[in-house]
Motif scaffolding. Sequence first.
Motif, short mmCIF file in Angstrom:
data_model
loop_
_atom_site.label_atom_id
_atom_site.label_comp_id
_atom_site.label_asym_id
_atom_site.label_seq_id
_atom_site.Cartn_x
_atom_site.Cartn_y
_atom_site.Cartn_z
N LYS A 293 -27.82 -15.30 -46.05
CA LYS A 293 -26.70 -15.61 -45.17
C LYS A 293 -26.93 -16.96 -44.49
N SER A 294 -25.85 -17.73 -44.37
CA SER A 294 -25.96 -19.02 -43.70
C SER A 294 -25.96 -18.82 -42.20
N SER A 295 -26.54 -19.75 -41.48
CA SER A 295 -26.56 -19.68 -40.03
C SER A 295 -25.17 -19.97 -39.49
N SER A 296 -24.95 -19.62 -38.20
CA SER A 296 -23.65 -19.87 -37.59
C SER A 296 -23.31 -21.34 -37.59
N SER A 297 -24.31 -22.18 -37.26
CA SER A 297 -24.04 -23.61 -37.21
C SER A 297 -23.68 -24.16 -38.58
N ALA A 298 -24.39 -23.69 -39.63
CA ALA A 298 -24.10 -24.15 -40.98
C ALA A 298 -22.71 -23.71 -41.43
N THR A 299 -22.37 -22.47 -41.11
CA THR A 299 -21.05 -21.97 -41.49
C THR A 299 -19.95 -22.73 -40.77
N SER A 300 -20.14 -23.02 -39.49
CA SER A 300 -19.11 -23.74 -38.74
C SER A 300 -18.94 -25.16 -39.28
N LEU A 301 -20.04 -25.78 -39.72
CA LEU A 301 -19.93 -27.09 -40.35
C LEU A 301 -19.16 -27.00 -41.66
N ALA A 302 -19.42 -25.95 -42.42
CA ALA A 302 -18.75 -25.78 -43.70
C ALA A 302 -17.25 -25.58 -43.55
N THR A 303 -16.83 -25.00 -42.44
CA THR A 303 -15.40 -24.74 -42.23
C THR A 303 -14.76 -25.73 -41.27
N ALA A 304 -15.47 -26.79 -40.91
CA ALA A 304 -14.97 -27.75 -39.92
C ALA A 304 -13.61 -28.34 -40.27
N PRO A 305 -13.30 -28.64 -41.55
CA PRO A 305 -11.97 -29.20 -41.85
C PRO A 305 -10.81 -28.31 -41.40
N LEU A 306 -11.05 -27.01 -41.28
CA LEU A 306 -9.99 -26.09 -40.87
C LEU A 306 -9.68 -26.19 -39.39
N SER A 307 -10.59 -26.78 -38.62
CA SER A 307 -10.41 -26.88 -37.18
C SER A 307 -9.65 -28.12 -36.75
N GLY B 194 -3.83 -16.82 -50.78
CA GLY B 194 -4.26 -15.94 -51.87
C GLY B 194 -5.76 -15.80 -52.00
N GLY B 195 -6.38 -14.97 -51.16
CA GLY B 195 -7.77 -14.61 -51.33
C GLY B 195 -8.78 -15.68 -51.02
N PHE B 196 -8.45 -16.65 -50.20
CA PHE B 196 -9.40 -17.70 -49.85
C PHE B 196 -10.49 -17.17 -48.92
N THR B 197 -11.73 -17.61 -49.13
CA THR B 197 -12.77 -17.47 -48.11
C THR B 197 -12.65 -18.65 -47.17
N GLY B 198 -13.31 -18.57 -46.02
CA GLY B 198 -13.27 -19.68 -45.09
C GLY B 198 -13.82 -20.96 -45.69
N GLU B 199 -14.96 -20.84 -46.37
CA GLU B 199 -15.59 -22.03 -46.95
C GLU B 199 -14.72 -22.63 -48.07
N GLU B 200 -14.13 -21.76 -48.89
CA GLU B 200 -13.28 -22.24 -49.98
C GLU B 200 -12.02 -22.91 -49.41
N ALA B 201 -11.47 -22.32 -48.36
CA ALA B 201 -10.29 -22.92 -47.73
C ALA B 201 -10.61 -24.30 -47.18
N ALA B 202 -11.75 -24.41 -46.50
CA ALA B 202 -12.15 -25.70 -45.93
C ALA B 202 -12.37 -26.74 -47.02
N ALA B 203 -12.98 -26.34 -48.13
CA ALA B 203 -13.22 -27.27 -49.24
C ALA B 203 -11.90 -27.73 -49.85
N THR B 204 -10.92 -26.83 -49.92
CA THR B 204 -9.61 -27.17 -50.47
C THR B 204 -8.90 -28.18 -49.58
N VAL B 205 -9.00 -27.98 -48.27
CA VAL B 205 -8.41 -28.92 -47.32
C VAL B 205 -9.13 -30.26 -47.37
N LYS B 206 -10.45 -30.21 -47.40
CA LYS B 206 -11.25 -31.45 -47.43
C LYS B 206 -10.95 -32.27 -48.68
N ALA B 207 -10.72 -31.60 -49.79
CA ALA B 207 -10.44 -32.29 -51.05
C ALA B 207 -9.02 -32.83 -51.13
#
Length: 408
Positions: free
Chosen positions: A2-16, A309-322
């Motif tokens: 499992k990733s740490s909270s800080s790592a996860t929040s960085l991974a999903t930062a584009p959503l914020s 459609g079934g996005f995880t937080g990290e996948e959603a953030a990567a889609t936005v970032k891209a």
Amino acid sequence: MKSSSSATSLATAPLSEPLRLGSLTLRNRVFMAALTRNRSVPTNYYQQRAKSAGLIISEGVLITPQGTEWPHAPGIWSREQIAGWKKITDAVHKEGSFIFAQLWHLGRVSHPDAPEQIASGVPVYAPSAIAARGGNFRFLPGEPGYVTPTAIDDPTTLLDLFEQAAINAKNAGFDGVELHGANGYLIQQFLDSTSNKRTDSWGGSVANRARFGLLALQRLIRVFGKDRVGIKLNPTGGYNDMGMPLEETIETYSYFISRADKLGIAYIDLVRYVDMLDPVIDGAKRGTPHDILATYGSLIKHAQVFSNGGFTGEEAAATVKAGQASGIFFGIPWITHPDLAQRLQLGRPLDNEIDFTTLYGKYYAPEAEQRKGYVDYPAADYSDLELKKSSKRLSMGNRVLNLLRRSH
């Protein structure tokens, strides 16, 4: 691991990051999809989720009395309904979020024996007299499925219903409207060649089949303005017996999406293929899986591209970032996590398990029972953040105190 909270929040930062949607500024890109759950009863469901959501789409709102599969599905054709929705929109705005009404007509997947359809005094209408396979009206005796609908003589009468519903939604305080063009309901029934066999100007060619949905969008624009109108589309089909061959699907949706985008609407929500929304009918899946963002995203020049459609937080953030989408709609995660956007922002786990026994509620159950599995999912524990804030304030206070001491 499992990733740490800080790592996860960085991974999903584009959503914020905030997002401009027409004249609205959304505080983040974590949006709440429409979720029909048989719960048109007094609760603070939307208000709970408005505390962190960037944008909320209401559950499907019926534009006319229909024989829906879902009791307690809300409508917006009466004064009482408008007043009820006004309480909800006020509560959402109080929490700093925005809410669009998803305008919904079931078309051929209504049932003539349902109390709502009987009260309406009209038959089950659709583009053509072709029944959808399947159906499960659990609150009717026996095992009734979908029936053969009546082909509507003049579809403009249905367009009038959409326009009036938009007027009512505006009076109810909604910030905009989303046309429900997915999941086998009326808009998609006109668009799909398997459910639309008309030989007049409403069927046949791609342009004719697209006509009803495009005119419906124009009716909504007439009421709200183009920057307050969106549409939800599911080109991969399957649900409610939808789905054309892949080549025809791409041709049809490419045309429709290009023309809808030229209307200048606020957004187009493209729903990815989700296996559980593609039931087996007569021994085979009905949908046409393909990469919707890669296929249609480049056609959208003016509207914001959203996806679902079934996005995880990290996948959603990567889609936005891209740059493939500007924001992402989540469904079930919002049911089980009323603080979903905050969890993604701060790296909190999505650890509430869904209670499928209460997902849709019990038909005509008492109000207290309807609240179970609906507004009783807990938010995450953020007490450590409060401790950090307190520690930071204490540290700052000590530094100020030391400076004062030195000055004396």
